[in-house]
Design an enzyme around this catalytic site. Structure first.
Site, PDB file in Angstrom:
ATOM      1  N   ASP A 149      42.830  25.697  41.289  1.00  0.00           N
ATOM      2  CA  ASP A 149      43.839  26.736  41.143  1.00  0.00           C
ATOM      3  C   ASP A 149      44.733  26.350  39.977  1.00  0.00           C
ATOM      4  OD1 ASP A 149      44.866  29.093  43.230  1.00  0.00           O
ATOM      5  OD2 ASP A 149      46.454  28.363  41.897  1.00  0.00           O
ATOM      6  N   ASP A 181      42.893  26.322  35.027  1.00  0.00           N
ATOM      7  CA  ASP A 181      43.320  27.608  34.481  1.00  0.00           C
ATOM      8  C   ASP A 181      42.077  28.304  33.949  1.00  0.00           C
ATOM      9  OD1 ASP A 181      44.353  29.768  33.144  1.00  0.00           O
ATOM     10  OD2 ASP A 181      45.756  28.618  31.905  1.00  0.00           O
ATOM     11  N   VAL A 182      41.622  29.358  34.628  1.00  0.00           N
ATOM     12  CA  VAL A 182      40.398  30.030  34.200  1.00  0.00           C
ATOM     13  C   VAL A 182      40.585  30.766  32.884  1.00  0.00           C
ATOM     14  CG1 VAL A 182      39.555  30.240  36.574  1.00  0.00           C
ATOM     15  CG2 VAL A 182      40.839  32.140  35.543  1.00  0.00           C
ATOM     16  N   TYR A 186      44.185  45.638  36.263  1.00  0.00           N
ATOM     17  CA  TYR A 186      43.543  44.902  37.353  1.00  0.00           C
ATOM     18  C   TYR A 186      42.310  45.647  37.851  1.00  0.00           C
ATOM     19  CZ  TYR A 186      43.124  42.969  42.134  1.00  0.00           C
ATOM     20  OH  TYR A 186      42.675  42.417  43.299  1.00  0.00           O
ATOM     21  N   LYS A 209      38.427  44.409  37.794  1.00  0.00           N
ATOM     22  CA  LYS A 209      37.601  44.309  38.997  1.00  0.00           C
ATOM     23  C   LYS A 209      36.340  45.169  38.868  1.00  0.00           C
ATOM     24  CE  LYS A 209      40.027  41.492  41.656  1.00  0.00           C
ATOM     25  NZ  LYS A 209      39.507  40.171  42.068  1.00  0.00           N
ATOM     26  N   THR A 241      47.447  38.780  52.673  1.00  0.00           N
ATOM     27  CA  THR A 241      47.654  37.532  51.941  1.00  0.00           C
ATOM     28  C   THR A 241      49.114  37.442  51.500  1.00  0.00           C
ATOM     29  OG1 THR A 241      47.168  38.489  49.761  1.00  0.00           O
ATOM     30  CG2 THR A 241      45.284  37.685  51.061  1.00  0.00           C
TER      31      THR A 241
END
Length: 262
Positions: A40, A66-67, A159, A163, A194
């Site tokens: 993460d 960090d992607v 976003y 996706k 979440t």
């Protein structure tokens, strides 16, 4: 706690795994015998999640990742192989969602770019770095976590576009990777309880009636689907999108209610 042992001897890398769906995925796979690298951007929280798994007698390590940075992704892949001897499963959970401004024309370039870079390009970076190792292990699997936002309009332009892009990447990469023995699939959650919904119980209560199964999702619901697609139980499944949304996108609950149907 599951009594399955589907991931015994598997090295598994999960991104965005410090909390929420990612943490639930890491826990589920570790419970099934996997050796999991919890990654993460929030490295201390990733370590807390991994430590909690180790306290349960499960195999887990943590690493900040960090992607959005190629070097960070490649370091996470290398760490998985070094620590566990192989990389058998990659789960892409990392994502970023910027709230939309009231008017589309006021959406800034940097917000759009950030959402796509972490949510879509981040998964691409992880797949690119992981694929040679997934192919080498002879049983490789990639599972990415999408969203119903990529299927229908639920707001969040960038976003949602990211996706939706994951669906396309899943199909094209599945076609490329099949000959190398690697399966690539996508899980598409609906509303899941979440930390993103923390302090918004009223909102969760408001959307609950839209779900034919009568509730919003829990992280464990999504983790179960991810574990299935990552396991050999799904050995003849690749390039698919598994929608896990309590019936939200299959049933027009509002229309049925308006007509008085139960």
């Amino acid at each position: 706690m599951t009594d399955l042992d589907r991931f015994a001897g598997h090295g598994v890398l999960v991104t965005g795994a410090a909390r929420g769906i990612g943490a639930a995925v890491a826990r589920r796979i570790a419970q099934e015998g996997g050796r999991v690298l919890v990654t993460d951007q929030d490295a201390p929280e990733a370590e807390r999640t991994a430590a909690a798994l180790r306290q349960q007698g499960l195999s887990a390590e943590a690493l900040g990742c960090d992607v959005g940075e190629r070097a960070s992704v490649e370091a996470a892949v290398a760490h998985t192989v070094s620590a566990f001897g192989s990389l058998d499963v990659l789960v892409n959970c990392a994502a970023h969602c910027t709230p939309d401004p009231p008017l589309f024309e006021d959406d800034p370039d940097d917000a759009w770019a950030r959402d796509l870079d972490i949510t879509l390009t981040g998964a691409y970076r992880c797949c690119r770095a992981a694929l040679p190792h997934l192919a080498a292990c002879g049983r490789g699997a990639v599972v990415s976590v999408g969203s119903v936002n990529g299927l229908q309009d639920f707001g969040n332009h960038a976003y949602s576009a990211a996706k939706a892009g994951l669906g396309s990447l899943t199909r094209t990469l599945a076609g490329h990777a099949a000959a190398r023995g690697v399966r690539v699939n996508l899980v598409v959650p609906g509303t899941v309880r979440t930390s993103a919904w923390e302090g918004r119980d009223d909102d969760l209560d408001a959307v609950r009636p839209l779900y034919p199964l009568g509730r919003v999702g829990e992280p464990e619901d999504i983790a179960a689907a991810v574990a299935f697609l990552a396991s050999r139980d799904a050995a003849w499944i690749t390039g698919t999108t598994l929608v896990v949304d309590g019936g939200l996108t299959a049933v027009n609950t509002g229309f049925r209610t308006a007509l008085g149907h139960p």
